[in-house]
Design a protein around this motif. Sequence first.
Motif, PDB file in Angstrom:
ATOM      1  N   ILE A 135       0.516  -1.499  -0.350  1.00 15.08           N
ATOM      2  CA  ILE A 135      -0.018  -0.153   0.194  1.00 15.08           C
ATOM      3  C   ILE A 135       0.639   1.546  -0.168  1.00 15.08           C
ATOM      4  CG2 ILE A 135      -2.032  -1.737   1.478  1.00 15.08           C
ATOM      5  CD1 ILE A 135      -1.638   0.872   3.218  1.00 15.08           C
ATOM      6  N   ARG A 136       1.989   1.221   0.502  1.00 16.18           N
ATOM      7  CA  ARG A 136       3.345   2.464   0.957  1.00 16.18           C
ATOM      8  C   ARG A 136       2.538   2.788  -0.552  1.00 16.18           C
ATOM      9  NH1 ARG A 136       9.010   3.355   0.974  1.00 16.18           N
ATOM     10  NH2 ARG A 136       8.809   5.577   2.215  1.00 16.18           N
ATOM     11  N   LEU A 137       3.555   1.584  -1.429  1.00 21.59           N
ATOM     12  CA  LEU A 137       3.748   2.020  -3.458  1.00 21.59           C
ATOM     13  C   LEU A 137       2.684   2.464  -3.889  1.00 21.59           C
ATOM     14  CD1 LEU A 137       5.521   1.342  -4.844  1.00 21.59           C
ATOM     15  CD2 LEU A 137       5.307  -1.202  -5.328  1.00 21.59           C
ATOM     16  N   ARG A 186       7.829  11.134  -1.743  1.00 21.51           N
ATOM     17  CA  ARG A 186       8.840   9.858  -3.245  1.00 21.51           C
ATOM     18  C   ARG A 186       7.572   9.465  -3.739  1.00 21.51           C
ATOM     19  NH1 ARG A 186       7.538   8.295   2.387  1.00 21.51           N
ATOM     20  NH2 ARG A 186       5.451   6.969   2.034  1.00 21.51           N
ATOM     21  N   GLU A 187       7.998   9.604  -5.030  1.00 18.81           N
ATOM     22  CA  GLU A 187       7.306   8.915  -6.330  1.00 18.81           C
ATOM     23  C   GLU A 187       7.187   7.646  -6.110  1.00 18.81           C
ATOM     24  OE1 GLU A 187       8.447  10.354 -10.264  1.00 18.81           O
ATOM     25  OE2 GLU A 187       8.681  12.441  -9.449  1.00 18.81           O
ATOM     26  N   LYS A 188       6.480   7.262  -6.865  1.00 17.47           N
ATOM     27  CA  LYS A 188       6.186   5.557  -6.839  1.00 17.47           C
ATOM     28  C   LYS A 188       7.400   4.930  -6.958  1.00 17.47           C
ATOM     29  CE  LYS A 188       3.222   1.750  -8.050  1.00 17.47           C
ATOM     30  NZ  LYS A 188       1.441   1.652  -8.573  1.00 17.47           N
ATOM     31  N   GLY A 194      -4.195   2.631   5.531  1.00 18.17           N
ATOM     32  CA  GLY A 194      -3.672   3.501   5.668  1.00 18.17           C
ATOM     33  C   GLY A 194      -2.291   3.562   6.624  1.00 18.17           C
ATOM     34  N   PHE A 195      -1.752   4.322   7.114  1.00 18.15           N
ATOM     35  CA  PHE A 195      -0.713   4.399   8.097  1.00 18.15           C
ATOM     36  C   PHE A 195       0.080   5.753   8.542  1.00 18.15           C
ATOM     37  CE2 PHE A 195       1.867   3.429   4.833  1.00 18.15           C
ATOM     38  CZ  PHE A 195       3.120   4.177   4.549  1.00 18.15           C
ATOM     39  N   SER A 196       0.232   5.226   9.563  1.00 22.32           N
ATOM     40  CA  SER A 196       0.282   6.875  10.553  1.00 22.32           C
ATOM     41  C   SER A 196       2.077   5.957  11.155  1.00 22.32           C
ATOM     42  CB  SER A 196       0.088   7.760  11.360  1.00 22.32           C
ATOM     43  OG  SER A 196      -0.027   7.039  12.523  1.00 22.32           O
ATOM     44  N   ARG A 197       4.000   7.264  11.342  1.00 23.28           N
ATOM     45  CA  ARG A 197       4.584   6.784  12.303  1.00 23.28           C
ATOM     46  C   ARG A 197       4.625   8.279  13.642  1.00 23.28           C
ATOM     47  NH1 ARG A 197       9.558   5.340  10.616  1.00 23.28           N
ATOM     48  NH2 ARG A 197       9.901   4.438  12.927  1.00 23.28           N
ATOM     49  N   CYS A 198       5.146   8.020  14.386  1.00 24.85           N
ATOM     50  CA  CYS A 198       5.625   8.643  14.895  1.00 24.85           C
ATOM     51  C   CYS A 198       7.360   8.503  15.410  1.00 24.85           C
ATOM     52  CB  CYS A 198       5.418   8.811  16.070  1.00 24.85           C
ATOM     53  SG  CYS A 198       3.579   9.999  15.857  1.00 24.85           S
ATOM     54  N   GLU A 199       8.243   8.653  14.576  1.00 25.86           N
ATOM     55  CA  GLU A 199       9.523   8.233  15.124  1.00 25.86           C
ATOM     56  C   GLU A 199      10.468   9.625  16.265  1.00 25.86           C
ATOM     57  OE1 GLU A 199      13.179   6.764  12.485  1.00 25.86           O
ATOM     58  OE2 GLU A 199      11.808   8.512  11.581  1.00 25.86           O
ATOM     59  N   GLY A 200      10.770   8.599  17.414  1.00 20.09           N
ATOM     60  CA  GLY A 200      11.636   9.833  18.317  1.00 20.09           C
ATOM     61  C   GLY A 200      12.733   9.681  17.892  1.00 20.09           C
ATOM     62  N   LYS A 236      11.501  15.158  21.694  1.00 20.56           N
ATOM     63  CA  LYS A 236      10.635  14.672  20.523  1.00 20.56           C
ATOM     64  C   LYS A 236      10.154  13.982  19.794  1.00 20.56           C
ATOM     65  CE  LYS A 236      14.392  17.592  17.232  1.00 20.56           C
ATOM     66  NZ  LYS A 236      13.837  18.305  16.269  1.00 20.56           N
ATOM     67  N   VAL A 237       9.116  13.748  18.520  1.00 22.42           N
ATOM     68  CA  VAL A 237       8.682  12.908  17.650  1.00 22.42           C
ATOM     69  C   VAL A 237       7.948  13.308  16.225  1.00 22.42           C
ATOM     70  CG1 VAL A 237       8.352  10.852  18.977  1.00 22.42           C
ATOM     71  CG2 VAL A 237       6.620  12.669  18.250  1.00 22.42           C
ATOM     72  N   GLY A 238       8.945  13.161  15.432  1.00 22.91           N
ATOM     73  CA  GLY A 238       8.530  13.183  13.902  1.00 22.91           C
ATOM     74  C   GLY A 238       7.486  12.179  13.807  1.00 22.91           C
ATOM     75  N   PHE A 239       6.110  13.498  12.849  1.00 20.62           N
ATOM     76  CA  PHE A 239       4.840  12.559  12.581  1.00 20.62           C
ATOM     77  C   PHE A 239       5.018  12.398  10.789  1.00 20.62           C
ATOM     78  CE2 PHE A 239       0.125  13.152  10.848  1.00 20.62           C
ATOM     79  CZ  PHE A 239      -0.137  11.508  12.058  1.00 20.62           C
ATOM     80  N   GLY A 240       4.566  11.139  10.812  1.00 22.49           N
ATOM     81  CA  GLY A 240       4.166  11.299   8.664  1.00 22.49           C
ATOM     82  C   GLY A 240       2.858  10.483   8.736  1.00 22.49           C
ATOM     83  N   VAL A 241       2.096  10.656   8.110  1.00 26.37           N
ATOM     84  CA  VAL A 241       1.002  10.013   7.621  1.00 26.37           C
ATOM     85  C   VAL A 241       0.392   9.777   6.791  1.00 26.37           C
ATOM     86  CG1 VAL A 241      -0.752  11.992   7.931  1.00 26.37           C
ATOM     87  CG2 VAL A 241      -1.538   9.846   8.527  1.00 26.37           C
ATOM     88  N   CYS A 242      -0.214   8.677   5.934  1.00 26.68           N
ATOM     89  CA  CYS A 242      -0.677   8.325   4.534  1.00 26.68           C
ATOM     90  C   CYS A 242      -1.889   7.309   4.284  1.00 26.68           C
ATOM     91  CB  CYS A 242       0.375   7.520   3.358  1.00 26.68           C
ATOM     92  SG  CYS A 242       1.243   6.599   3.787  1.00 26.68           S
ATOM     93  N   VAL A 243      -2.746   7.799   3.567  1.00 31.53           N
ATOM     94  CA  VAL A 243      -3.457   6.720   3.318  1.00 31.53           C
ATOM     95  C   VAL A 243      -4.634   6.627   1.674  1.00 31.53           C
ATOM     96  CG1 VAL A 243      -6.363   7.113   3.712  1.00 31.53           C
ATOM     97  CG2 VAL A 243      -4.695   8.257   5.886  1.00 31.53           C
ATOM     98  N   LEU A 244      -4.579   5.478   1.640  1.00 32.53           N
ATOM     99  CA  LEU A 244      -5.219   4.888   0.040  1.00 32.53           C
ATOM    100  C   LEU A 244      -6.224   6.205   0.135  1.00 32.53           C
ATOM    101  CD1 LEU A 244      -5.355   1.294   0.069  1.00 32.53           C
ATOM    102  CD2 LEU A 244      -3.646   3.001  -0.912  1.00 32.53           C
TER     103      LEU A 244
END
Length: 181
Positions: A31-33, A44-46, A82-88, A97-105
């Motif tokens: 799904i990320r692809l 990113r591009e595919k 879909g998914f999200s990540r918090c990365e410390g 602190k943490v960085g946040f990113g999210v993506c959904v179909l």
Amino acid sequence: MRVNSKEFFIHNLRYIVRSAIETDAKNLSEIRLQIDGETENLDREKGEAYINESGFKQLIKDDTESNSNLFLVAEVNQRIVGFSRCEGNKLKRTSHKVGFGVCVLKEYWGYRMGTNLLKESIHWADSNGMKKMTLNVLETNEKAMMTYKKYGFEVEGILNKDKLLSDGNYYNTILMSRFNE
């Protein structure tokens, strides 16, 4: 780190937000692809920075074992959409602190999945002593920026002409953060 699952019912669609588990790895890679090919809102591009199944397994394992990382998925009928990540990080000076990113179909936009992944991530961060959440958003993604502002994020900076999109024009990346006192 893991969190409890939470169920949502929005616009006649039932979905679950839960922690990622290693058996999700193959589906996450696929799904990320797909998501990368559906929007220019991401970095990113595919096919770029491709993460295969074993890469996702390792990422999920590392995030589960870390107190400063959180990997969530949104699931509809046992399918991750879909998914999200918090990365410390482990450096003392930035361990707050943490960085946040999210993506959904794309077919699941409009069901507040991104918002609910964000809300669960904020709750986790606040509950675990994280003082600052950061994220990057493309200047054309006004809906996302409005959502982030609604949940306490403020513009912290602008990276001018940071992304070259398919229309041949350069666009700014907006740096946003939320500080929990």
